[in-house]
Scaffold this motif. Structure first.
Motif, PDB file in Angstrom:
ATOM      1  N   PHE A   1      15.386 -27.351   2.728  1.00  0.00           N
ATOM      2  CA  PHE A   1      16.689 -27.968   2.474  1.00  0.00           C
ATOM      3  C   PHE A   1      16.576 -29.494   2.492  1.00  0.00           C
ATOM      4  CE2 PHE A   1      20.654 -29.753   4.240  1.00  0.00           C
ATOM      5  CZ  PHE A   1      21.531 -29.401   3.232  1.00  0.00           C
ATOM      6  N   TYR A   2      15.982 -30.032   3.549  1.00  0.00           N
ATOM      7  CA  TYR A   2      15.864 -31.494   3.640  1.00  0.00           C
ATOM      8  C   TYR A   2      14.866 -32.056   2.628  1.00  0.00           C
ATOM      9  CZ  TYR A   2      19.075 -31.839   7.473  1.00  0.00           C
ATOM     10  OH  TYR A   2      20.217 -31.812   8.223  1.00  0.00           O
ATOM     11  N   ASP A   3      13.795 -31.307   2.351  1.00  0.00           N
ATOM     12  CA  ASP A   3      12.880 -31.754   1.286  1.00  0.00           C
ATOM     13  C   ASP A   3      13.655 -31.912  -0.012  1.00  0.00           C
ATOM     14  OD1 ASP A   3      10.806 -31.577   3.118  1.00  0.00           O
ATOM     15  OD2 ASP A   3       9.785 -29.916   2.102  1.00  0.00           O
ATOM     16  N   GLY A   4      14.501 -30.930  -0.316  1.00  0.00           N
ATOM     17  CA  GLY A   4      15.302 -30.990  -1.543  1.00  0.00           C
ATOM     18  C   GLY A   4      16.228 -32.185  -1.569  1.00  0.00           C
ATOM     19  N   LEU A   5      16.907 -32.452  -0.452  1.00  0.00           N
ATOM     20  CA  LEU A   5      17.792 -33.613  -0.390  1.00  0.00           C
ATOM     21  C   LEU A   5      17.020 -34.910  -0.604  1.00  0.00           C
ATOM     22  CD1 LEU A   5      20.130 -32.771   2.634  1.00  0.00           C
ATOM     23  CD2 LEU A   5      20.704 -32.706   0.194  1.00  0.00           C
TER      24      LEU A   5
END
Length: 123
Positions: free
Chosen positions: A83-87
């Motif tokens: 999730f944070y990688d995507g953001l």
């Protein structure tokens, strides 16, 4: 994280914390404490993202992925990490024309979609 709790923005505090984090990370890598190093990359990336330090956050993700290549087991924060990688990758894609950020964001979204599809039976 203590910067989030204070009411004032203190750049010298952030600089000190970044230096301390870098020293801690170097120590963990020297001691071959790879899972601890990966956790430092993960949480450092999240905090950097929260403070709009997207380049630093992206560097943390790239360094984490490099360390993970040499490991048989990685962090158990699978969905959260993706999730944070995507953001982070989406933020970098908006700031840069480099296609690697769009590709990274697309991969992160695909992984999150897998988690959603596999999670349905668990609900």
């Amino acid at each position: 994280v203590s910067s989030l709790m204070s009411l004032t923005y203190d750049s010298s505090l952030l600089d000190r914390q970044a230096t301390e984090q870098k020293e801690l990370l170097e120590q963990r890598l020297r001691e071959k404490r790879m899972l601890a190093a990966i956790d430092t990359f993960i949480f450092g990336g999240i905090v950097s993202y929260m403070f709009n330090k997207y380049e630093t956050a992206a560097e943390m993700v790239e360094n984490r992925k490099e360390v993970e290549k040499s490991m048989s087991r990685t962090s158990i924060l699978y969905g959260s990490t993706d999730f944070y990688d995507g953001l982070i990758f989406l933020a970098m894609a908006r700031a840069s024309d480099d296609p690697k950020w769009r590709i990274g964001a697309s991969k992160a979204i695909s992984k999150l979609t897998e988690f959603v599809n596999n999670g349905n039976p668990n609900c």
